[in-house]
Every structure is written in C-alpha cells, then in structure tokens.
Design a protein around this motif. Structure first.
Motif, PDB file in Angstrom:
ATOM      1  N   ARG A 199      27.365 -17.563 -23.139  1.00  8.64           N
ATOM      2  CA  ARG A 199      26.732 -17.129 -22.108  1.00  8.64           C
ATOM      3  C   ARG A 199      25.922 -16.952 -22.377  1.00  8.64           C
ATOM      4  O   ARG A 199      24.658 -17.308 -21.992  1.00  8.64           O
ATOM      5  CB  ARG A 199      27.471 -15.660 -21.540  1.00  8.64           C
ATOM      6  CG  ARG A 199      27.362 -16.104 -20.229  1.00  8.64           C
ATOM      7  CD  ARG A 199      27.798 -15.168 -18.995  1.00  8.64           C
ATOM      8  NE  ARG A 199      28.824 -16.030 -18.575  1.00  8.64           N
ATOM      9  CZ  ARG A 199      29.696 -15.470 -17.572  1.00  8.64           C
ATOM     10  NH1 ARG A 199      29.926 -14.527 -17.095  1.00  8.64           N
ATOM     11  NH2 ARG A 199      30.594 -15.822 -17.960  1.00  8.64           N
ATOM     12  N   LEU A 214      43.644 -22.371 -18.862  1.00  8.84           N
ATOM     13  CA  LEU A 214      43.392 -22.090 -20.336  1.00  8.84           C
ATOM     14  C   LEU A 214      43.581 -22.705 -21.474  1.00  8.84           C
ATOM     15  O   LEU A 214      42.790 -22.379 -22.052  1.00  8.84           O
ATOM     16  CB  LEU A 214      42.909 -20.828 -19.403  1.00  8.84           C
ATOM     17  CG  LEU A 214      42.724 -20.366 -18.276  1.00  8.84           C
ATOM     18  CD1 LEU A 214      42.343 -19.213 -17.723  1.00  8.84           C
ATOM     19  CD2 LEU A 214      40.553 -20.889 -17.707  1.00  8.84           C
ATOM     20  N   TRP A 235      39.635 -23.231 -21.154  1.00 11.19           N
ATOM     21  CA  TRP A 235      38.509 -21.825 -21.851  1.00 11.19           C
ATOM     22  C   TRP A 235      37.181 -21.708 -22.659  1.00 11.19           C
ATOM     23  O   TRP A 235      36.522 -21.686 -21.592  1.00 11.19           O
ATOM     24  CB  TRP A 235      39.573 -20.440 -22.022  1.00 11.19           C
ATOM     25  CG  TRP A 235      39.525 -20.612 -24.099  1.00 11.19           C
ATOM     26  CD1 TRP A 235      41.271 -21.620 -24.494  1.00 11.19           C
ATOM     27  CD2 TRP A 235      39.025 -20.593 -24.593  1.00 11.19           C
ATOM     28  NE1 TRP A 235      40.452 -21.448 -25.309  1.00 11.19           N
ATOM     29  CE2 TRP A 235      39.469 -20.587 -25.982  1.00 11.19           C
ATOM     30  CE3 TRP A 235      37.294 -19.420 -24.822  1.00 11.19           C
ATOM     31  CZ2 TRP A 235      38.869 -20.362 -27.325  1.00 11.19           C
ATOM     32  CZ3 TRP A 235      37.267 -19.336 -26.270  1.00 11.19           C
ATOM     33  CH2 TRP A 235      37.882 -19.787 -27.265  1.00 11.19           C
ATOM     34  N   ASP A 236      37.307 -22.916 -23.405  1.00 10.05           N
ATOM     35  CA  ASP A 236      36.247 -23.142 -24.236  1.00 10.05           C
ATOM     36  C   ASP A 236      35.242 -23.637 -23.041  1.00 10.05           C
ATOM     37  O   ASP A 236      33.605 -24.238 -23.502  1.00 10.05           O
ATOM     38  CB  ASP A 236      36.676 -23.595 -25.364  1.00 10.05           C
ATOM     39  CG  ASP A 236      37.486 -24.541 -25.496  1.00 10.05           C
ATOM     40  OD1 ASP A 236      38.167 -24.774 -24.469  1.00 10.05           O
ATOM     41  OD2 ASP A 236      36.754 -26.197 -26.648  1.00 10.05           O
ATOM     42  N   CYS A 238      35.115 -23.751 -19.151  1.00  9.76           N
ATOM     43  CA  CYS A 238      35.014 -23.446 -18.244  1.00  9.76           C
ATOM     44  C   CYS A 238      34.564 -22.150 -18.106  1.00  9.76           C
ATOM     45  O   CYS A 238      33.973 -22.249 -16.734  1.00  9.76           O
ATOM     46  CB  CYS A 238      36.348 -23.681 -17.287  1.00  9.76           C
ATOM     47  SG  CYS A 238      37.225 -22.665 -17.759  1.00  9.76           S
ATOM     48  N   LEU A 239      34.473 -20.697 -18.926  1.00  7.53           N
ATOM     49  CA  LEU A 239      34.686 -19.673 -18.075  1.00  7.53           C
ATOM     50  C   LEU A 239      33.406 -19.120 -17.883  1.00  7.53           C
ATOM     51  O   LEU A 239      32.821 -18.206 -16.927  1.00  7.53           O
ATOM     52  CB  LEU A 239      34.975 -18.903 -19.619  1.00  7.53           C
ATOM     53  CG  LEU A 239      36.287 -19.196 -20.007  1.00  7.53           C
ATOM     54  CD1 LEU A 239      36.614 -17.860 -20.692  1.00  7.53           C
ATOM     55  CD2 LEU A 239      37.364 -18.362 -18.647  1.00  7.53           C
ATOM     56  N   ASN A 240      32.436 -19.905 -17.979  1.00  8.70           N
ATOM     57  CA  ASN A 240      30.805 -19.719 -17.433  1.00  8.70           C
ATOM     58  C   ASN A 240      30.900 -20.008 -16.425  1.00  8.70           C
ATOM     59  O   ASN A 240      29.404 -20.219 -16.132  1.00  8.70           O
ATOM     60  CB  ASN A 240      29.879 -20.424 -18.531  1.00  8.70           C
ATOM     61  CG  ASN A 240      29.887 -18.930 -19.808  1.00  8.70           C
ATOM     62  OD1 ASN A 240      29.740 -18.319 -20.005  1.00  8.70           O
ATOM     63  ND2 ASN A 240      29.154 -19.694 -20.927  1.00  8.70           N
ATOM     64  N   HIS A 244      31.801 -20.557 -22.906  1.00  9.90           N
ATOM     65  CA  HIS A 244      33.333 -19.927 -22.701  1.00  9.90           C
ATOM     66  C   HIS A 244      31.984 -18.755 -22.531  1.00  9.90           C
ATOM     67  O   HIS A 244      30.580 -18.414 -23.102  1.00  9.90           O
ATOM     68  CB  HIS A 244      34.028 -19.987 -23.514  1.00  9.90           C
ATOM     69  CG  HIS A 244      33.962 -19.360 -25.101  1.00  9.90           C
ATOM     70  ND1 HIS A 244      33.279 -18.756 -25.369  1.00  9.90           N
ATOM     71  CD2 HIS A 244      33.664 -20.188 -25.583  1.00  9.90           C
ATOM     72  CE1 HIS A 244      33.636 -18.405 -26.534  1.00  9.90           C
ATOM     73  NE2 HIS A 244      33.260 -19.891 -27.199  1.00  9.90           N
ATOM     74  N   TYR A 245      32.351 -17.095 -22.611  1.00  4.78           N
ATOM     75  CA  TYR A 245      31.961 -16.232 -22.365  1.00  4.78           C
ATOM     76  C   TYR A 245      30.512 -15.246 -23.694  1.00  4.78           C
ATOM     77  O   TYR A 245      29.866 -14.843 -23.425  1.00  4.78           O
ATOM     78  CB  TYR A 245      33.081 -14.975 -22.263  1.00  4.78           C
ATOM     79  CG  TYR A 245      32.331 -14.036 -21.768  1.00  4.78           C
ATOM     80  CD1 TYR A 245      31.416 -13.941 -20.595  1.00  4.78           C
ATOM     81  CD2 TYR A 245      31.753 -12.951 -23.192  1.00  4.78           C
ATOM     82  CE1 TYR A 245      30.557 -12.658 -20.045  1.00  4.78           C
ATOM     83  CE2 TYR A 245      30.628 -11.748 -22.375  1.00  4.78           C
ATOM     84  CZ  TYR A 245      30.521 -11.600 -20.870  1.00  4.78           C
ATOM     85  OH  TYR A 245      29.599 -10.456 -20.443  1.00  4.78           O
TER      86      TYR A 245
END
Ligand SMILES: [Zn+2]
Length: 244
Positions: free
Chosen positions: A43, A96, A70-71, A73-75, A39-40
C-alpha cells in the motif's frame, strides 16, 4: 491516452511461503483507470507511485479488479470515490484465497458499500478500454483491452495470463476455478494478437518475447540495522569461448 505500469508484477515464492506481487497499471484516458491495486503490504508503495505521478487516490475514476485474489484487490479501499468494476461471477463466486472462507463474504460486503459495478464481455471501461471476460483462474476474471488511436492493442491480462510462460504454454500456473476455461481464456487473449501484454505477475511481452524485463531486489534486515540486498537483474550472458 496512455498506459503506464506503476508497480511491476512478479511471482514470488520462497521456502517460507508465497508472497503476492501483482502488477498495478494506470491508464490515463477520458477517465483515470487503475487496473488492480496490489495488497496491504504494497500500500505505501502504491501511494508513493501515485504521488510521484501527481495523482491522488481521489483522482482515480475507475478501479478494475481483474479478480478478487487478495494480492490484486486489498487496496481497493483507498479509492472510495471510484467506480469499482469486476466480473459478475467474480462478485458472486470470487474469493480472496479459497472458496468458502468467511472473509470472502466480509470483503464483498465491504465492496458493495462502495460504488461497485459488474462488467460483461466487451463492456466499455473508458473511451479506449473494454473488459474481456477471461474466467478459469478465478470464476469471473476480467482482463482489460486498450485499443490506441494508432490501432495498437494492449491487454492487461491479470492472472488469466499471469506470465509469459503461461502465454507460451496455453494455461496459467494455477487454475483455481476451471482448467478448461483457463485454456480458453489464454486462447481468447492470444487470438487478439495483442501488441503488448501486461500480465499480473511478470514483465510485459508480446508474440516476439519480452518487451522489457524488470529488476528485483530482495532485502533482508540484519541485526545491526543494516540491510543485505540481492538484486536480480537481466544482463547479457558472456559470449561462448571457443578455443579451436
Ligand atoms: Zn490470482
């Protein structure tokens, strides 16, 4: 063909909330496949781990999102040129954090602007990797099975089997979608008798136990710009002391 965990996964819980730390795995096959992205908050670390291996984000041909939590896929936006693969039901019903939140549809709309494709059970991802539908933790979760030329089977299990205790127990810590399906998915992966399982939030293991154990460091920034660090490391315990 080779498979390398480039970021370890861990279950991180604290008295001030839960932090997702999903593992990321790189498969170098006829194409370069990344399984999950983190995730972000991870990143910069992901960028550094790719760079350390002389792999640019543009070199990644395929990104498999085991699911849309979210943990994991967010990148994905780091890989606009890649084919993005995920389960059909995940693209339809995945979320998410929770179903029904508006950001789910916004994220899926962004995904559909990318080269997103859905995969079914047994679909080929690369010459040695196939998709394994493993729903329950989420609606359309997919794991990745990697069969080496030597016959060795490695499974990247995502959160269908997030850790070794879920493998032993037969269901994951959390079934966001369907508990019964979760159990069936764990059984499906176990029945393959994998030589190695790389789970979403734990160190790799197989039927014989952990194959490796990751060390983790917790860092607290102090007022004087120093860090207090706490490292959790697995070391052999002292032998029992028997006086008589
Ligand atoms: Zn999850």
């Amino acid at each position: 063909m080779d498979v390398e965990r480039i970021m370890p996964g861990m279950g991180v819980r604290s008295n001030v909330g839960t932090m997702g730390a999903a593992g990321v795995t790189l498969v170098r096959d006829d194409v370069k496949v990344l399984v999950d992205t983190g995730h972000y908050g991870t990143r910069d670390w992901l960028k550094a781990e790719l760079e350390r291996r002389k792999v640019s984000p543009a070199d990644i041909d395929v990104v498999v999102l085991t699911h849309l939590h979210w943990d994991h896929c967010l990148n994905v936006e780091m890989f606009p040129q890649a084919r993005i693969l995920l389960g059909e039901d995940e693209l339809k019903e995945g979320f998410l954090m929770e179903p029904g939140q508006p950001q789910n549809e916004a994220f899926k709309a962004a995904l559909r602007e990318m080269k997103v494709e859905t995969v079914g059970d047994g679909d080929r991802i690369s010459s040695h990797a196939t998709a394994l539908l493993t729903p329950g933790h989420s609606p359309g979760h997919v794991a990745v099975a990697l069969k080496g030329d030597d016959g060795r089977l490695t499974v990247m299990s995502g959160d269908a089997v997030p850790n070794y205790r879920a493998y032993l127990r037969g269901f994951p810590d959390i079934s966001f979608h369907d508990r019964k399906q979760s159990e069936e998915s764990v059984k499906k992966l176990k029945d393959l008798r994998p030589d190695l399982v790389i789970p979403g939030h734990d160190s790799p293991f197989n039927d014989g136990g952990y194959v490796e154990r990751d060390d983790f460091t917790l860092i607290l920034r102090r007022e004087n710009e120093e860090n207090s660090t706490f490292t959790f490391r697995h070391v052999p315990a002292d032998r029992p002391i028997i006086h008589r």
